[in-house]
Design an enzyme around this catalytic site. Structure first.
Site, PDB file in Angstrom:
ATOM      1  N   ASP A  45       0.854  -1.139  -0.060  1.00  0.00           N
ATOM      2  CA  ASP A  45      -0.093  -0.188  -0.030  1.00  0.00           C
ATOM      3  C   ASP A  45       0.791   1.213  -0.061  1.00  0.00           C
ATOM      4  O   ASP A  45       2.052   0.997  -0.052  1.00  0.00           O
ATOM      5  CB  ASP A  45      -1.372  -0.127   1.238  1.00  0.00           C
ATOM      6  CG  ASP A  45      -0.294  -0.132   2.573  1.00  0.00           C
ATOM      7  OD1 ASP A  45       0.971   0.134   2.576  1.00  0.00           O
ATOM      8  OD2 ASP A  45      -0.802  -0.421   3.663  1.00  0.00           O
ATOM      9  N   SER A  46       0.411   2.477  -0.001  1.00  0.00           N
ATOM     10  CA  SER A  46       1.054   3.338  -0.223  1.00  0.00           C
ATOM     11  C   SER A  46       1.419   4.348   1.072  1.00  0.00           C
ATOM     12  O   SER A  46       2.413   5.183   1.448  1.00  0.00           O
ATOM     13  CB  SER A  46       0.407   4.732  -0.914  1.00  0.00           C
ATOM     14  OG  SER A  46      -0.810   5.100  -0.214  1.00  0.00           O
ATOM     15  N   GLY A  47       1.163   3.804   2.361  1.00  0.00           N
ATOM     16  CA  GLY A  47       1.142   4.543   3.576  1.00  0.00           C
ATOM     17  C   GLY A  47      -0.044   5.280   3.930  1.00  0.00           C
ATOM     18  O   GLY A  47       0.066   5.795   4.889  1.00  0.00           O
ATOM     19  N   GLY A  48      -0.673   5.698   3.107  1.00  0.00           N
ATOM     20  CA  GLY A  48      -1.795   6.734   2.966  1.00  0.00           C
ATOM     21  C   GLY A  48      -2.580   6.260   4.227  1.00  0.00           C
ATOM     22  O   GLY A  48      -2.821   6.899   5.395  1.00  0.00           O
ATOM     23  N   ASP A  67      -2.690   8.229  -0.846  1.00  0.00           N
ATOM     24  CA  ASP A  67      -4.042   9.078  -1.000  1.00  0.00           C
ATOM     25  C   ASP A  67      -4.386   9.442   0.338  1.00  0.00           C
ATOM     26  O   ASP A  67      -3.723   9.400   1.184  1.00  0.00           O
ATOM     27  CB  ASP A  67      -5.021   7.991  -1.397  1.00  0.00           C
ATOM     28  CG  ASP A  67      -5.147   6.698  -0.413  1.00  0.00           C
ATOM     29  OD1 ASP A  67      -4.015   6.335  -0.090  1.00  0.00           O
ATOM     30  OD2 ASP A  67      -6.226   6.144  -0.473  1.00  0.00           O
ATOM     31  N   GLN A 126     -11.328   7.525  -4.104  1.00  0.00           N
ATOM     32  CA  GLN A 126     -11.803   8.018  -2.771  1.00  0.00           C
ATOM     33  C   GLN A 126     -13.246   8.332  -2.879  1.00  0.00           C
ATOM     34  O   GLN A 126     -13.674   8.366  -3.945  1.00  0.00           O
ATOM     35  CB  GLN A 126     -10.696   8.867  -2.201  1.00  0.00           C
ATOM     36  CG  GLN A 126      -9.516   8.030  -1.606  1.00  0.00           C
ATOM     37  CD  GLN A 126      -9.857   7.429  -0.469  1.00  0.00           C
ATOM     38  OE1 GLN A 126     -10.680   7.341   0.283  1.00  0.00           O
ATOM     39  NE2 GLN A 126      -8.704   6.458   0.068  1.00  0.00           N
ATOM     40  N   GLY A 175     -10.692   3.978   1.140  1.00  0.00           N
ATOM     41  CA  GLY A 175     -11.765   4.619   2.170  1.00  0.00           C
ATOM     42  C   GLY A 175     -12.896   4.048   2.465  1.00  0.00           C
ATOM     43  O   GLY A 175     -13.931   4.909   2.904  1.00  0.00           O
ATOM     44  N   ASP A 195      -7.763  -7.633   0.503  1.00  0.00           N
ATOM     45  CA  ASP A 195      -6.575  -7.912   1.474  1.00  0.00           C
ATOM     46  C   ASP A 195      -7.296  -7.685   3.003  1.00  0.00           C
ATOM     47  O   ASP A 195      -8.177  -6.776   2.957  1.00  0.00           O
ATOM     48  CB  ASP A 195      -5.356  -7.358   1.491  1.00  0.00           C
ATOM     49  CG  ASP A 195      -5.633  -5.758   1.909  1.00  0.00           C
ATOM     50  OD1 ASP A 195      -6.243  -5.047   1.328  1.00  0.00           O
ATOM     51  OD2 ASP A 195      -5.139  -5.564   3.063  1.00  0.00           O
ATOM     52  N   CYS A 210     -12.001 -29.027   5.759  1.00  0.00           N
ATOM     53  CA  CYS A 210     -11.000 -28.381   5.358  1.00  0.00           C
ATOM     54  C   CYS A 210      -9.644 -29.205   5.050  1.00  0.00           C
ATOM     55  O   CYS A 210      -9.314 -30.030   5.863  1.00  0.00           O
ATOM     56  CB  CYS A 210     -10.502 -27.257   6.593  1.00  0.00           C
ATOM     57  SG  CYS A 210      -9.164 -26.328   6.075  1.00  0.00           S
ATOM     58  N   CYS A 226      -6.565 -28.177   5.275  1.00  0.00           N
ATOM     59  CA  CYS A 226      -5.236 -27.163   5.528  1.00  0.00           C
ATOM     60  C   CYS A 226      -4.454 -28.174   6.651  1.00  0.00           C
ATOM     61  O   CYS A 226      -5.071 -29.071   6.997  1.00  0.00           O
ATOM     62  CB  CYS A 226      -5.467 -25.899   6.519  1.00  0.00           C
ATOM     63  SG  CYS A 226      -5.960 -26.108   8.208  1.00  0.00           S
ATOM     64  N   CYS A 245      -6.169 -28.558  10.103  1.00  0.00           N
ATOM     65  CA  CYS A 245      -7.335 -29.455  10.087  1.00  0.00           C
ATOM     66  C   CYS A 245      -6.800 -30.735   9.852  1.00  0.00           C
ATOM     67  O   CYS A 245      -7.743 -31.753  10.466  1.00  0.00           O
ATOM     68  CB  CYS A 245      -8.447 -28.994   9.290  1.00  0.00           C
ATOM     69  SG  CYS A 245      -9.087 -27.476   9.920  1.00  0.00           S
ATOM     70  N   HIS A 251      -5.115 -22.057   9.282  1.00  0.00           N
ATOM     71  CA  HIS A 251      -6.565 -22.682   8.993  1.00  0.00           C
ATOM     72  C   HIS A 251      -7.255 -21.288   8.514  1.00  0.00           C
ATOM     73  O   HIS A 251      -8.026 -21.543   7.420  1.00  0.00           O
ATOM     74  CB  HIS A 251      -7.331 -23.171  10.291  1.00  0.00           C
ATOM     75  CG  HIS A 251      -8.870 -23.436  10.026  1.00  0.00           C
ATOM     76  ND1 HIS A 251      -9.142 -24.246   9.063  1.00  0.00           N
ATOM     77  CD2 HIS A 251      -9.862 -22.535  10.317  1.00  0.00           C
ATOM     78  CE1 HIS A 251     -10.623 -23.975   8.894  1.00  0.00           C
ATOM     79  NE2 HIS A 251     -10.875 -22.907   9.751  1.00  0.00           N
TER      80      HIS A 251
END
Lengths: 374, 374
Positions: free
Chosen positions: A90-93, A144, A185, A212, A262, A300, A302, A305, A331
């Protein structure tokens, strides 16, 4: 490079493949968050084994510690944290506005004090791009301003500033092996979101992020804004909804045309002993699991599990053993990776909309916490 | 079952193979400690991959939490913690004397208060064996009294009690698929150690442990007691020196005839940011590693050394990321596993004594902490 090939569409939902220097990302995709150049409690091999293809890291955190120049000198993020697959920064915004102290915004950028040691720093569009070029992720974001989604008067200025900053990010970018995404935004205001989506769409970004949102507005507002923005965004570019979300959100937002997600939710829940399960979100600290021989989820595949009982996981939690965080994170992340793979298959098969009700029914249990019946 | 085949001898040192229901243990061997049914911060797969063959778990801890009957009902320790290879449990004796509160010793056993919740419990030889049968390790220990190694008057009574308890442990044992080891006590007193070694040797145990050392006596005393005891113990049974030790200790004690070791040192050091390295024990929190591109040890083949720089590990430590503990534990444990493999090869090749000076020179650096030169 950075070609986004859409393989299938169903309504607004898309299944595609995004090419990056570190491999392809099949969308829709959920990216685990590796805030400080590590997906918390997991080795990169564990992250790979649970099926993640894209990992996010945070520019704000890595700029402050260990410093983007150190990461660059050590070969960039992929080499530093030994994640050989696609990465996104990300940009840090967002963090500047949510974590830092005493921030001051002007046309130039944001001056703020570090949440770690109180030292003063300035992030500008140019600085954010320079940091992200040092970090070296495959996909980077414009700088942003993330403002209160309900403050219309302020947002008008913030959106305008975000647009100017987006142009400055484009101008200051040097590396050709990183895709730059613009960020839309505009809070919860349709007019502002429309303006922002149109402006960002007009610039030569390799993808578009929707920022946002998921910052305190209602779920109805989130859904409406995403639907509105995606009607405007160019079809041929990948769309990334930042910081979202719950399993239900993922289903609903794929329906509205989002490709990339994310969220810290799976790993944060794990550190608080909560897991996604068929009967709903479970808190494994609960004494009802003391003798429970079942895995978290019998369906599952994983590592957790396929090996461990709820009783063992509860034991690790009550004994304050750190392995609990690792096994629960594996998991929870695998659950969202599987959900996205499942959705992708449905879109390709043309049966996604048909399956939405059963998907939502299955996952709606995971929105709430199970009340302790004992 | 439980056959101990000695393949090679050099002086007092032995290289052998100990058969257990969960596979063979090649000796000399170092066992990672999994106090609460987990080697701290590691999955069983990670423990397996670093080459460990034997894992220890603590009877005292597992009896109190989650309870040995729960472990039994969930299939025993191997199934509970998903460690499919050999396991060993101690008898609870050492922890009762080192961790519990308000303990009262009599001929019957030890009454004590739990360090977790203050609840009152009694451990007796019969109870310790019953718990260890519920836990189900391959190798279990007699219940012993671990007293001040310098208090001769008290030790005479404690050794006598330990011998009576050893006989009661033998009588109360039911399972045929667990090897029971007797424990030699006697503090730093040659006469008491001799008496104890002779008595324990006379009983039909499948192996012998040397207890009550590395508890505050001088290193010279430890070495002398181990040498003395091993002169008396039967050649054909495996010998286990409990709770030892540093790399130097391992080298010196193999020379004196010890086959099996366990110690929390590698994982405890890891949680305190310290690692075994060629130049000595390093504290990776140190700022001199901020830009250090080298692995911890260029000669090490562990997952951590084959992937990560000291700079990255230092970053994880300063950022308080739990992955640091995992990666440092993997290295420290692998370092001791490799040391034992190396020693075993030397014994089989008949060159161990010849290599001792260079081994000690290499590892003596790891006894001390490196002073920060910056």
């Amino acid at each position: 490079m950075f070609e986004y090939a859409i393989e299938a569409r169903e309504g607004h939902a898309r299944a595609g493949t995004f090419q990056t220097p570190h491999g392809e990302i099949r969308t829709p995709v959920f990216a685990p968050v590796g805030t400080q150049a590590t997906v918390k409690t997991l080795t990169p091999v564990q992250v790979e084994e649970l099926g993640a293809t894209l990992v996010l890291a945070n520019t704000y955190h890595l700029y402050l510690r260990p410093g983007d120049e150190i990461v660059r000198d050590l070969g960039g993020l992929h080499e530093f944290m030994q994640w050989p697959h696609p990465m996104l920064t990300d940009s840090g915004g967002f963090q500047v506005f949510s974590l830092s102290r005493m921030r001051k915004v002007d046309e130039q950028g944001v001056t703020f004090k570090s949440h770690i040691d109180g030292s003063t720093h300035q992030l500008t569009p140019e600085k954010s791009i320079a940091i992200q070029e040092n970090l070296g992720a495959d996909t980077i974001m414009t700088f942003d301003e993330c403002a209160d989604p309900h403050d219309r008067v302020y947002l008008e200025k913030a959106v305008e500033r975000t647009h100017k900053w987006a142009e400055r990010c484009l101008s200051s970018k040097n590396r050709k092996d990183q895709a730059l995404f613009g960020i839309v935004q505009g809070g919860v205001f349709p007019e502002l979101r429309t303006t922002s989506a149109e402006f960002i769409s007009s610039l030569p970004f390799q993808g578009v992020a929707i920022g946002g949102l998921s910052v305190g507005e209602t779920k109805a507002d989130t859904l409406a804004m995403v639907a509105l923005v995606n009607e405007i965004l160019p079809e041929e570019k990948p769309r990334y909804l930042m910081g979202v979300g719950t399993p239900e959100d993922l289903i609903e937002e794929v329906r509205r045309g989002v490709d990339i997600f994310d969220c810290v939710l799976p790993t944060r829940l794990a550190r608080h002993h909560s897991v996604f399960a068929p009967e709903g979100r479970l808190n494994l600290m609960n004494s009802i699991y003391m003798r429970d021989e079942r895995p978290i989820d019998t369906t599952c595949d994983c590592y957790s599990c396929s090996h461990f009982s709820r009783a063992y996981l509860r034991h690790l939690i009550t004994a304050k053993e750190l392995l609990a965080g690792t096994l629960l994170s594996i998991h929870n992340l695998r659950a969202l990776v599987r959900l996205m793979n499942e959705i992708r298959g449905y879109i390709i098969g043309g049966v996604f909309e048909e399956r939405v009700p059963s998907l939502l029914a299955r996952w709606s249990n995971n929105a709430k916490r199970i009340v302790n019946p004992s």
